[in-house]
Motif scaffolding. Sequence first.
Motif, PDB file in Angstrom:
ATOM      1  N   ASN B  39      33.816  43.659  54.547  1.00 33.97           N
ATOM      2  CA  ASN B  39      35.251  43.946  54.691  1.00 33.97           C
ATOM      3  C   ASN B  39      36.049  43.211  53.619  1.00 33.97           C
ATOM      4  O   ASN B  39      36.897  43.800  52.940  1.00 33.97           O
ATOM      5  N   GLU B  40      35.785  41.932  53.458  1.00 31.59           N
ATOM      6  CA  GLU B  40      36.516  41.151  52.454  1.00 31.59           C
ATOM      7  C   GLU B  40      36.142  41.558  51.031  1.00 31.59           C
ATOM      8  O   GLU B  40      37.006  41.668  50.160  1.00 31.59           O
ATOM      9  N   ALA B  41      34.853  41.764  50.797  1.00 32.93           N
ATOM     10  CA  ALA B  41      34.407  42.138  49.444  1.00 32.93           C
ATOM     11  C   ALA B  41      35.055  43.452  49.012  1.00 32.93           C
ATOM     12  O   ALA B  41      35.573  43.571  47.895  1.00 32.93           O
ATOM     13  N   PHE B  42      35.061  44.431  49.920  1.00 31.66           N
ATOM     14  CA  PHE B  42      35.642  45.713  49.533  1.00 31.66           C
ATOM     15  C   PHE B  42      37.171  45.643  49.537  1.00 31.66           C
ATOM     16  O   PHE B  42      37.827  46.356  48.766  1.00 31.66           O
ATOM     17  N   GLY B  43      37.728  44.781  50.368  1.00 27.64           N
ATOM     18  CA  GLY B  43      39.180  44.557  50.312  1.00 27.64           C
ATOM     19  C   GLY B  43      39.585  44.013  48.946  1.00 27.64           C
ATOM     20  O   GLY B  43      40.570  44.468  48.335  1.00 27.64           O
ATOM     21  N   PHE B  44      38.836  43.049  48.460  1.00 25.04           N
ATOM     22  CA  PHE B  44      39.048  42.511  47.112  1.00 25.04           C
ATOM     23  C   PHE B  44      38.955  43.622  46.071  1.00 25.04           C
ATOM     24  O   PHE B  44      39.809  43.761  45.189  1.00 25.04           O
ATOM     25  N   MET B  45      37.914  44.425  46.175  1.00 21.90           N
ATOM     26  CA  MET B  45      37.718  45.503  45.190  1.00 21.90           C
ATOM     27  C   MET B  45      38.887  46.484  45.223  1.00 21.90           C
ATOM     28  O   MET B  45      39.342  46.963  44.177  1.00 21.90           O
ATOM     29  N   THR B  46      39.364  46.783  46.403  1.00 15.08           N
ATOM     30  CA  THR B  46      40.457  47.751  46.520  1.00 15.08           C
ATOM     31  C   THR B  46      41.719  47.221  45.835  1.00 15.08           C
ATOM     32  O   THR B  46      42.382  47.944  45.083  1.00 15.08           O
ATOM     33  N   ARG B  47      42.032  45.971  46.064  1.00 14.82           N
ATOM     34  CA  ARG B  47      43.223  45.392  45.419  1.00 14.82           C
ATOM     35  C   ARG B  47      43.030  45.335  43.903  1.00 14.82           C
ATOM     36  O   ARG B  47      43.932  45.656  43.138  1.00 14.82           O
ATOM     37  N   ALA B  48      41.834  44.940  43.481  1.00 13.12           N
ATOM     38  CA  ALA B  48      41.559  44.860  42.036  1.00 13.12           C
ATOM     39  C   ALA B  48      41.561  46.250  41.400  1.00 13.12           C
ATOM     40  O   ALA B  48      42.001  46.421  40.252  1.00 13.12           O
ATOM     41  N   ALA B  49      41.096  47.254  42.146  1.00 15.59           N
ATOM     42  CA  ALA B  49      41.066  48.627  41.615  1.00 15.59           C
ATOM     43  C   ALA B  49      42.479  49.122  41.326  1.00 15.59           C
ATOM     44  O   ALA B  49      42.712  49.818  40.325  1.00 15.59           O
ATOM     45  N   LEU B  50      43.416  48.778  42.194  1.00  7.37           N
ATOM     46  CA  LEU B  50      44.805  49.218  41.987  1.00  7.37           C
ATOM     47  C   LEU B  50      45.375  48.577  40.725  1.00  7.37           C
ATOM     48  O   LEU B  50      46.088  49.222  39.948  1.00  7.37           O
ATOM     49  N   VAL B  51      45.067  47.312  40.511  1.00  9.37           N
ATOM     50  CA  VAL B  51      45.511  46.616  39.296  1.00  9.37           C
ATOM     51  C   VAL B  51      44.864  47.252  38.068  1.00  9.37           C
ATOM     52  O   VAL B  51      45.530  47.536  37.067  1.00  9.37           O
ATOM     53  N   ILE B  94      43.593  37.456  43.267  1.00  4.12           N
ATOM     54  CA  ILE B  94      43.306  38.264  44.465  1.00  4.12           C
ATOM     55  C   ILE B  94      42.246  37.568  45.317  1.00  4.12           C
ATOM     56  O   ILE B  94      42.383  37.451  46.537  1.00  4.12           O
ATOM     57  N   ALA B  95      41.185  37.079  44.685  1.00  2.00           N
ATOM     58  CA  ALA B  95      40.111  36.392  45.421  1.00  2.00           C
ATOM     59  C   ALA B  95      40.639  35.145  46.115  1.00  2.00           C
ATOM     60  O   ALA B  95      40.214  34.816  47.232  1.00  2.00           O
ATOM     61  N   ALA B  96      41.595  34.486  45.471  1.00  3.54           N
ATOM     62  CA  ALA B  96      42.154  33.246  46.047  1.00  3.54           C
ATOM     63  C   ALA B  96      42.830  33.534  47.389  1.00  3.54           C
ATOM     64  O   ALA B  96      42.820  32.686  48.286  1.00  3.54           O
TER      65      ALA B  96
END
Lengths: 100, 100
Positions: B39-51, B94-96
């Motif tokens: 959940n967290e790993a893909f949450g990170f990816m989703t936010r980074a993907a938008l950037v 984002i990871a922070a």
Amino acid sequence: MGDLLSDEARRAALVELPGWREADGGKAFTRTFTFRNFNEAFGFMTRAALVAEKNDHHPDWRNVYKTVEVNLSTHDAGGITARDVALAKKMNEIAARFGI
Amino acid sequence: MGDLLSDEARRAALVELPGWREADGGKAFTRTFTFRNFNEAFGFMTRAALVAEKNDHHPDWRNVYKTVEVNLSTHDAGGITARDVALAKKMNEIAARFGI
């Protein structure tokens, strides 16, 4: 759902999974999906991630711009089980909605 | 934004990018993020993907359950540019938020 598929069962499963092939000496199924752009590639991943999380069975996957390379395996079982076949099938269905 | 960073500039950039190191003979920056779960790993990816999509500069990344291995490089320039540094910085931010 946790039993390793026999060689025969794996091959039968692949017949129903266009685009997929064996990797890692039969211990994994792999497919590389190529979309039109990053938006579609990550859209595919997002939909597949929700399925993976719901079923508690997750892919090993790599995304480079418009491509998504997927490797499926059931690590606890040491190879391909029905859970991998189910996720591969679902991924093909999701990709099909992008015209893939 | 399109110019290759000098060796010195790359090293200076890495000082400001905890967790990142050079890869591919200095042509890429890499970091593996380890979260608590998918959940967290893909949450990170989703936010980074938008950037990434907003800035039209995308990572090469691999996700295996709770880990995300990222490789950044500017392919048109053949190595690291300010765009990679900017994305790496944003990914750390984002990871922070996930306590990483």
